[in-house]
Design a protein around this motif. Structure first.
Motif, PDB file in Angstrom:
ATOM      1  N   CYS A 185      82.228  88.802  81.534  1.00 43.08           N
ATOM      2  CA  CYS A 185      81.740  88.375  80.219  1.00 43.08           C
ATOM      3  C   CYS A 185      82.705  87.401  79.538  1.00 43.08           C
ATOM      4  O   CYS A 185      82.419  86.923  78.428  1.00 43.08           O
ATOM      5  N   SER A 223      81.515  85.689  74.478  1.00 38.29           N
ATOM      6  CA  SER A 223      81.886  86.879  75.256  1.00 38.29           C
ATOM      7  C   SER A 223      81.177  88.121  74.716  1.00 38.29           C
ATOM      8  O   SER A 223      80.689  88.951  75.486  1.00 38.29           O
ATOM      9  N   ALA A 226      77.560  87.929  75.748  1.00 39.79           N
ATOM     10  CA  ALA A 226      77.407  88.251  77.168  1.00 39.79           C
ATOM     11  C   ALA A 226      77.526  89.748  77.404  1.00 39.79           C
ATOM     12  O   ALA A 226      76.784  90.332  78.205  1.00 39.79           O
ATOM     13  N   SER A 230      74.740  92.413  78.968  1.00 38.14           N
ATOM     14  CA  SER A 230      75.036  93.286  80.108  1.00 38.14           C
ATOM     15  C   SER A 230      74.832  94.750  79.760  1.00 38.14           C
ATOM     16  O   SER A 230      74.221  95.511  80.522  1.00 38.14           O
TER      17      SER A 230
END
Length: 422
Positions: A185, A223, A226, A230
């Motif tokens: 990430c 980040s 991301a 996830s």
């Protein structure tokens, strides 16, 4: 008015009924762990401060009780950091790794240790959370394979089942999964510790709370976004067998996934009634974990009642010789209210006597009753007997023998009869 006399803040007194419950639980836990070949050891309550502040204890290092150096002059100017050189242990794992490093020449590897004792953390006291509490740990040092994790979990599951705590769930993850996820990430390696501290709160503040805290910490938006993507995809994934189908990010090491699947397959044989689930947000707050991590909880969720994992690098920090290690700790204070103490098969008898009764005769009768294996307490009769009986029943007494002085001054005893509460 005299002030109320109470224990120090965050500490507590243990009354007889609760003490009996605790000793019963400790007996069962010891018996089960010894049957799996674990040897009980003991470490000091205090360790060198430098060892306890080695950066491996996570948030617990901030809750250290520090011990002042002896011989300090009252007028000697010192910085706070120079006043203490020892600290009370905040867990049993850090002392154990020092123990292994100190006694390696006398220990057969793999070394299977059982350690039970109090630990101290300067937490904010609240219901169910104390500054002194008992931990029950088992550790295997010198076993690099997943056999260690499987045996730790199986032994702990057996102990809890023996205590009547059934239907438990084991959540498992791997530090390799977590670090791979964060790397994928875009989080820098130096930031992983801070990010994981926040992710570890997911069960309390939810995914939205985790993301908000990460943004408040100033991490790059790309980040955080991301990671949101996830975690949203991986949170529903609980079947360990499904981890190898390409659903995890490429940055996660294949070895970490293989270890989790190997553990789950073995537990399906050694503990078939244990519900094993993957949880991508399981972190375990300690900084020393290096591989598989796990937590056990009772039906209905809530707080975990046991937790642990692999910590391969700790012993080497003290000895210079790397040794693989893994451990599991029962949250002793969390299970006490969930168990019941079985009735003593031999019975517990209250020998109720009048004041001034012949001491020799009372002790002779007590020994006679004890010969059958019973627990026998001498109890002075009260003006109101039923409240006394109520208290005795609450303490676990099931029978009563009444003593009386006859007209000739001879002490007579009734036959044992059931002791009932009102």
């Amino acid at each position: 008015m005299a002030s109320k006399v109470v224990p120090a803040r965050g500490m507590r007194d243990i009354l007889p009924v609760e003490k009996a419950r605790r000793e019963h639980a400790l007996h069962v836990i010891r018996e089960v762990y010894r049957s799996f070949g674990f040897d009980e050891v003991e470490t000091p309550a205090m360790e060198d401060l430098s060892r306890l502040e080695s950066g491996q204890g996570g948030e617990n290092e901030k809750m250290l009780f520090k011990v002042m150096r002896r011989g300090l002059a009252a007028d000697e100017p010192l910085l706070p950091a120079d006043v203490a050189d020892l600290g009370l242990r905040f867990d049993l794992t850090v002392p154990l790794t020092r123990y292994v490093a100190s006694n390696a020449a006398s220990l057969r590897m793999p070394f299977k240790a059982l350690q039970i004792g109090p630990v101290w953390r300067a937490e904010r006291p609240q219901k169910g959370r104390y500054r002194q509490f008992v931990q029950c740990d088992i550790d295997i040092v010198g076993e690099a394979g997943t056999l260690a994790e499987v045996e730790l979990v199986t032994a702990t599951h057996t102990a809890l089942t023996r205590l009547g705590l059934t239907g438990t769930t084991l959540r498992i993850n791997d530090r390799g999964v977590l670090t791979g996820l964060l790397t994928g990430c875009g989080f820098a390696a130096d930031d992983h510790g801070s990010v994981l501290i926040t992710v570890d709160k997911a069960d309390k503040i939810g995914l939205d709370g985790v993301l908000a805290e990460l943004r408040a910490k100033g991490f790059a938006e790309e980040s955080v976004t991301a990671l949101e993507k996830s975690l949203t995809e991986l949170l529903p994934l609980t079947d360990v067998a499904a981890l190898g189908t390409g659903v995890l990010p490429d940055a996660i090491p294949a070895g970490s996934i293989a270890d989790l699947q190997e553990i789950a397959r073995a537990l399906a044989v050694s503990a078939p009634d244990l519900d094993v689930r993957f949880d991508v947000t399981l972190v375990r707050g300690m900084g020393y974990y290096t591989g598989p991590i796990f937590e056990m909880s009772l039906p209905g969720g809530g707080s975990s009642i046991a937790g642990g994992g692999r910590y391969d690098n700790m012993v080497g920090r003290f000895s210079g010789r790397d040794l693989p290690a893994a451990g599991f700790s029962i949250g002793f204070e969390r299970i006490i209210d969930e168990i019941s103490v079985p009735q003593d098969a031999a019975g517990a008898i209250a020998l109720v006597h009048p004041a001034g009764a012949d001491a020799g005769e009372l002790l002779r009768k007590q020994r006679e009753l004890q010969a059958g294996g019973a627990r026998v307490a001498l109890v002075r009769q009260a003006k109101r007997m039923q409240p006394l009986f109520d208290a005795l029943v609450a303490e676990g007494y099931s029978q009563v023998v009444r003593a009386r002085v006859d007209d000739e001054g001879v002490l007579e005893f009734s036959d044992p009869s059931p002791l009932t509460a009102s």
